[in-house]
Write an enzyme that holds these catalytic residues in place. Sequence first.
Site, mmCIF file in Angstrom:
data_model
loop_
_atom_site.group_PDB
_atom_site.id
_atom_site.type_symbol
_atom_site.label_atom_id
_atom_site.label_comp_id
_atom_site.label_asym_id
_atom_site.label_seq_id
_atom_site.Cartn_x
_atom_site.Cartn_y
_atom_site.Cartn_z
ATOM 1 N N GLU A 98 38.322 51.581 38.928
ATOM 2 C CA GLU A 98 38.085 50.154 39.210
ATOM 3 C C GLU A 98 38.824 49.250 38.222
ATOM 4 O O GLU A 98 39.424 48.245 38.605
ATOM 5 C CB GLU A 98 36.586 49.854 39.154
ATOM 6 C CG GLU A 98 36.209 48.432 39.503
ATOM 7 C CD GLU A 98 36.455 48.128 40.981
ATOM 8 O OE1 GLU A 98 37.420 47.395 41.249
ATOM 9 O OE2 GLU A 98 35.709 48.617 41.846
ATOM 10 N N LYS A 148 49.492 47.919 40.533
ATOM 11 C CA LYS A 148 48.195 47.515 41.109
ATOM 12 C C LYS A 148 48.284 47.382 42.626
ATOM 13 O O LYS A 148 47.362 47.763 43.350
ATOM 14 C CB LYS A 148 47.741 46.193 40.481
ATOM 15 C CG LYS A 148 47.379 46.336 39.008
ATOM 16 C CD LYS A 148 47.222 44.982 38.361
ATOM 17 C CE LYS A 148 46.825 45.100 36.911
ATOM 18 N NZ LYS A 148 46.970 43.828 36.186
HETATM 19 N N1 HSE Z 1 48.357 43.135 31.487
HETATM 20 C C1 HSE Z 1 47.465 43.124 32.587
HETATM 21 C C2 HSE Z 1 47.409 41.740 33.176
HETATM 22 C C3 HSE Z 1 46.096 43.537 32.134
HETATM 23 O O1 HSE Z 1 47.837 40.798 32.508
HETATM 24 O O2 HSE Z 1 46.959 41.575 34.310
HETATM 25 C C4 HSE Z 1 45.106 43.669 33.259
HETATM 26 O O3 HSE Z 1 45.434 44.754 34.077
#
Ligand code: HSE
Length: 435
Positions: free
Chosen positions: A131, A206
């Site tokens: 998650e 992501k």
């Molecule tokens: N470096 C990532 C961001 C951290 O700024 O979204 C969170 O996944």
Amino acid sequence: MASVDVPVALLGYGTVGAAVNRLFHEQAEDIERATGHRLRVVKALVRSLDKEREFPAAPGVLTTDINEILDDPSISVVAEVMGGVEGTGETVLDLLRRGKNVVTANKQLVARRGDELFAAASSSGVQLRFEASVCAAIPVIKVLRESLVVTNVHSVLGIVNGTTNFMLTAMEAGMSYDEALADAQARGYAEADPTDDVTGADAAAKMAILATVAFASRYALEDVAKVGIDTIDPLDVAAASQLDMVIRLIGQARLMDGHVDVRVSPALVDKHHPLAAVEGAFNAVMLQGDAIREITLEGPGAGGVETASAVIADITSVIGTMGTGFLQNDPVRRTLPRLPVGEHRSPYYFHLSVEDRPGVLSRVADELAQRQVSVSRLLQHQSLDGATLHVVTHEAREGDLRDALTAIAALPEVKRAPQPFPVISSRGVTELGWA
Ligand code: HSE
Ligand code: NAP
């Protein structure tokens, strides 16, 4: 009901790891009341034992020896919050093969090596949860995997990187790119190497994970087309404002006619679109599906405590469902074909630096028209050495636009190859007043 003491190990005790331990202490009573368990960090793997820690661990907890975790039979849940892909991947595989459940905040690891990790977890009968790897505090993986299990989700559109959203909104307020990046790093939002944030690699990982879960078909990092905010020119930021838009780093995953397209790119977002209102290190994900029409989840997308909240949620889910077979580890159950390169359709924006001479505009328009790319809006700014044309197109086939821009870049009056960005709007050009 008597509380059960659950020893937890951490791989990493940095921004996220220390915040997990802090929340275990500060919220111990709430966690115990909600779950019936007392969670305790018994070991945390680090590189250096001498570093000053914002929330110091109890004596004996920090270690540089992974075997203290691997060989401890009392540890059945490990949170991987250290980052890295190759070495970390081997360590996580080792943990899973030894029957330890793992939760991870590491999007690069899940997006690059998910298939072997999920296979190892399944063959050992343990859980691998992730998650915290996407959108920090926002429970989007749980919503997709559990709440929307019978909904055919066909579109995921969102802002999934906190650092770049923080930077873009700070730049709108006048901060320079370098100042905004330094500020995001100081607040603990950025990756250890912020190149991943600004080139779109973090958001691409992501989106690969979100597409995999949403469409139940595997997408790895290399399946995601990506452009980062390091390609944005200050001229684009100023033009966006004049066009009544803002620039955001947008992730899109779409299932169209059985084909999937996943991409990350800066986009010009109409100020009336919900994503334009997402500011600072916040993230938002808009899910569209058969039964739900549209659901938007918004919240903190980066930061220690914000990410720790998702890590702890996964730990409590593991403890609550251990041995029940409640969820299959691997969300994948089919293979869908990719949309062929160039077939993506969108309205686009680009700017051109040109010599200010008669006929330039008509030659540019001609190259666009030859490839069926229609202009919906045009701004021109004069400068000492020429002019800048800001062009917004109607919806066009990406391949046609790229061919037109290649031809335009070869015109003698055009100074630099243009960089196109998609335009995101829930209103058509007529409602925008551009028809
Ligand atoms: N470096 C990532 C961001 C951290 O700024 O979204 C969170 O996944
Ligand atoms: P961080 O502050 O740099 O902390 C990393 C920790 O891991 C440090 O304690 C470091 O040890 C340890 N470590 C790193 N490599 C190691 C190795 N090879 N062996 C042993 N220990 C090692 O990073 P972070 O911001 O907490 O991020 C950790 C993970 O969470 C990353 O995967 C990141 O992508 C993810 N994440 C972060 C955020 C966020 O907002 N920060 C949000 C979501 C997800 P030392 O302390 O001794 O150097």
